[in-house]
Design an enzyme around this catalytic site. Structure first.
Site, PDB file in Angstrom:
ATOM      1  N   LYS A 280       0.913  -1.233   0.077  1.00 41.27           N
ATOM      2  CA  LYS A 280      -0.054  -0.054  -0.028  1.00 41.27           C
ATOM      3  C   LYS A 280       0.978   1.156  -0.214  1.00 41.27           C
ATOM      4  CE  LYS A 280      -3.967  -1.810   2.759  1.00 41.27           C
ATOM      5  NZ  LYS A 280      -5.064  -1.481   1.596  1.00 41.27           N
ATOM      6  N   ARG A 354     -10.322 -11.540   2.171  1.00 39.15           N
ATOM      7  CA  ARG A 354     -11.161 -12.757   1.997  1.00 39.15           C
ATOM      8  C   ARG A 354     -10.443 -14.028   1.842  1.00 39.15           C
ATOM      9  NH1 ARG A 354     -11.591  -9.603  -3.651  1.00 39.15           N
ATOM     10  NH2 ARG A 354     -11.376  -7.617  -2.348  1.00 39.15           N
TER      11      ARG A 354
HETATM   12  N1  BES Z   1      -8.250  -3.685   4.719  1.00 36.62           N
HETATM   13  C1  BES Z   1      -8.173  -3.353   3.194  1.00 36.62           C
HETATM   14  C2  BES Z   1      -9.594  -2.612   2.972  1.00 36.62           C
HETATM   15  C3  BES Z   1      -9.484  -1.375   3.423  1.00 36.62           C
HETATM   16  C4  BES Z   1      -8.774  -0.205   2.796  1.00 36.62           C
HETATM   17  C5  BES Z   1     -10.548  -0.786   4.404  1.00 36.62           C
HETATM   18  C6  BES Z   1      -8.699   1.130   2.894  1.00 36.62           C
HETATM   19  C7  BES Z   1     -10.394   0.521   4.974  1.00 36.62           C
HETATM   20  C8  BES Z   1      -9.701   1.528   4.279  1.00 36.62           C
HETATM   21  C9  BES Z   1      -8.341  -4.614   2.431  1.00 36.62           C
HETATM   22  O1  BES Z   1      -7.502  -5.755   2.709  1.00 36.62           O
HETATM   23  C10 BES Z   1      -7.727  -4.366   1.295  1.00 36.62           C
HETATM   24  O2  BES Z   1      -6.693  -3.847   0.958  1.00 36.62           O
HETATM   25  N2  BES Z   1      -8.580  -4.178   0.022  1.00 36.62           N
HETATM   26  C11 BES Z   1      -8.187  -3.890  -1.367  1.00 36.62           C
HETATM   27  C12 BES Z   1      -8.669  -4.611  -2.300  1.00 36.62           C
HETATM   28  C13 BES Z   1      -8.450  -4.523  -3.543  1.00 36.62           C
HETATM   29  C14 BES Z   1      -6.760  -4.954  -3.655  1.00 36.62           C
HETATM   30  C15 BES Z   1      -8.865  -5.537  -4.430  1.00 36.62           C
HETATM   31  C16 BES Z   1      -8.826  -2.322  -1.558  1.00 36.62           C
HETATM   32  O3  BES Z   1      -9.583  -2.146  -0.846  1.00 36.62           O
HETATM   33  O4  BES Z   1      -7.975  -1.491  -2.098  1.00 36.62           O
HETATM   34 MN    MN Z   2      -5.620  -5.207   2.098  1.00 34.52          MN
END
Ligand code: BES
Ligand code: MN
Ligand code: ZN
Length: 502
Positions: A280, A354
């Site tokens: 990230k 997931r």
């Molecule tokens: N924990 C995150 C989701 C999240 C992101 C919650 C920002 C709150 C704020 C999750 O594990 C994630 O990173 N999801 C990705 C999925 C994507 C790679 C398909 C996302 O939401 O960007």
């Molecule tokens: Mn994630």
């Protein structure tokens, strides 16, 4: 904070109530509630409104001392807005304003005589519950990680709600219930707010064990070896890059008959989500300590269950680990085999929630559940879709699932912890196609929260299931950064309603 219910003696009335501070409502058009009128013996309340010292706007307050003919040492006037039938929002902001004023007083006990019977869409019980939660929320502090603890504040420590004698019994039950829920919310907030170097998977397991000991729950914590023996290849692929040992927590509340099928709550417990190799960006990455808020909401709900005494069986299941990049981490393109036997191509290691949930959802088949609800900070896309007001609610679209969705939506509405239903449809499922495995772990940018739910759906065919995406509701960013304790109010109300056969 200690709450109680005091029926108002019809003969002597409010003026005779002995307390450090008595809070009563006033309205914007300079009108008094019945309670305020009772204290207006020599016109001091009317004069305060006339003078403009208090507007009566919801949440405005004015402290008066030494009113003639009033036994209370202080009287706190609290604005309820401009409607004789008080809206929920105005009522809750008045309760919070009273809490703030109480916390700065030289008195240690207070009483609240709001018109609990005249709140729109709420009966006395639900008004009292709302007030307890609002006051506990206003008083929440997190200082575990500061060297100088907030000095133990003075102020009101005991609050009595003054109700009619007829409403007192129901209000008493409401206070006990709401206090249990508030304790659950506080635990969920604490766990969310703790940083990932303290709140590790091992720490969460310790909290589950402590809860089990304090409230006589069953508890089992599986370690890496046991997780391997269960063939949770998907969960294991996420923990691979981390030095912090993963845990699989199972906690059981048995308030029902042994044969009653349990309600199963599954919480995402990523104690820190760097994204893994699909790392990230740095900005706001600290907030990924909140990626275990699903797990925290399961533990908070169990904290409430410990005091609620509900006649039903509940199982909490928490897969928990870190998502880290390293030489041992999963890489984009890796294919793993989940506990269900279905294979997954990991196209993005940041779609890890997931991957840990799918194995937990397979594991819970053994409980022959009445329903399974999973709770997860699953997708940024859910925040884009619904903002920070509503949790995303996903279920299949058939009769049993529509009924479950309605139950969860109603439980949220009743507590101001609202959810909004989203679709699960085959058209979205197609986005998860992989050339190399049974499915990919991402479905591309369109409808990201829906394809995430569709992924989970493939692991929940054997029971009735709902998914709550709390990415937008579990915590606040910015100056007010902190965990909210959501969706503990929704979940506990859902369980209370189930236990009452509603
Ligand atoms: N924990 C995150 C989701 C999240 C992101 C919650 C920002 C709150 C704020 C999750 O594990 C994630 O990173 N999801 C990705 C999925 C994507 C790679 C398909 C996302 O939401 O960007
Ligand atoms: Mn994630
Ligand atoms: Zn995550």
């Amino acid at each position: 904070m200690d709450f109680s219910i005091k029926p108002i003696e019809a003969k002597t009335g409010l003026a005779a109530v002995k307390t450090g501070c008595l809070a009563v409502g006033v309205f914007e058009d300079k009108k008094l509630t019945a309670a305020a009128k009772e204290l207006d013996r020599k016109g001091a309340v009317t004069a305060a409104l006339k003078s403009g010292d208090i507007t009566g706007k919801a949440g405005s307050t004015l402290l008066l001392r030494g009113l003639d003919g009033v036994a209370a040492e202080r009287v706190l006037l609290v604005g309820l807005g401009n409607d004789a039938s008080v809206s929920e929002k105005n009522f809750l902001s008045a309760a919070q304003a009273a809490a703030r004023a109480f916390s700065n007083l030289g008195a240690s006990d207070g009483a609240i005589a709001f018109p609990f019977e005249e709140i729109k869409n709420r009966d006395v019980s639900s008004a009292v519950r709302g007030a307890v939660l609002a006051i506990r929320d206003a008083n929440y502090r997190f200082d575990q990680t500061k060297s100088k603890k907030d000095p133990e504040k003075g102020g009101v420590k005991k609050v009595a709600f003054l109700t009619s004698a007829g409403a007192a019994a129901a209000a008493k039950t409401a206070v006990a219930q709401a206090s249990a829920v508030a304790n659950g919310i506080a635990l969920t907030k604490d766990l969310g707010n703790l940083p990932s170097n303290i709140c590790t998977p091992t720490y969460l397991a310790g909290v589950a064990k402590k809860l089990a000991k304090d409230f006589k729950f069953g508890v089992e914590v599986l370690d890496r070896k046991q997780i391997e023996a269960l063939k949770m290849g998907s969960f294991l692929s996420v923990t691979k890059g981390s030095d912090e040992p993963p845990k699989f927590i199972v906690i059981k509340y048995n308030g029902g008959k042994p044969k009653d099928a349990p309600i199963v709550l599954v919480g995402k417990g990523i104690t820190f989500d760097t994204g893994g190799i699909s790392i990230k960006p740095s900005a706001s990455m600290d907030e990924m300590k909140y990626d275990m808020c699903g797990a925290a909401s399961v533990l908070g709900t169990f904290r409430a269950l410990g005091e609620l005494g509900l006649k039903l069986n509940v199982v909490g299941v928490i897969p928990t680990c870190e998502n880290m990049p390293s030489g041992r981490a999963s890489k984009p393109g890796d294919v793993v085999t989940s506990m269900s036997g279905q294979t997954i191509e990991i196209l993005n290691t940041d779609a890890e929630g997931r991957l840990i949930l799918c194995d937990a959802l397979t594991y819970v088949e053994r409980f022959k559940p009445a329903v399974v609800v999973d709770i997860a900070t699953l997708t940024g896309a859910c925040v884009t879709a619904l903002g920070h007001h509503n949790t995303g609610l996903f279920t299949r679209h058939d009769e049993a699932h529509d009924a479950l969705a309605e139950e969860l939506l109603a439980a949220g509405k009743a507590t101001g912890d609202t959810a909004w239903r989203m679709p699960i449809e085959d058209a979205y499922q197609e986005q998860l196609k992989s050339n190399f495995a049974d499915m990919a772990n991402i479905g591309g940018p369109p409808g990201g929260s829906i394809t995430a739910a569709c992924f989970l759906e493939r692991y929940t065919k054997k029971y009735t299931w709902a998914h709550l995406d709390i990415a937008g509701t579990a915590w606040k960013s910015g100056a007010a950064k902190g965990a909210t304790g959501r969706p503990v109010p929704l979940l506990t109300t859902f369980l209370i309603n189930r236990a009452n056969g509603k």
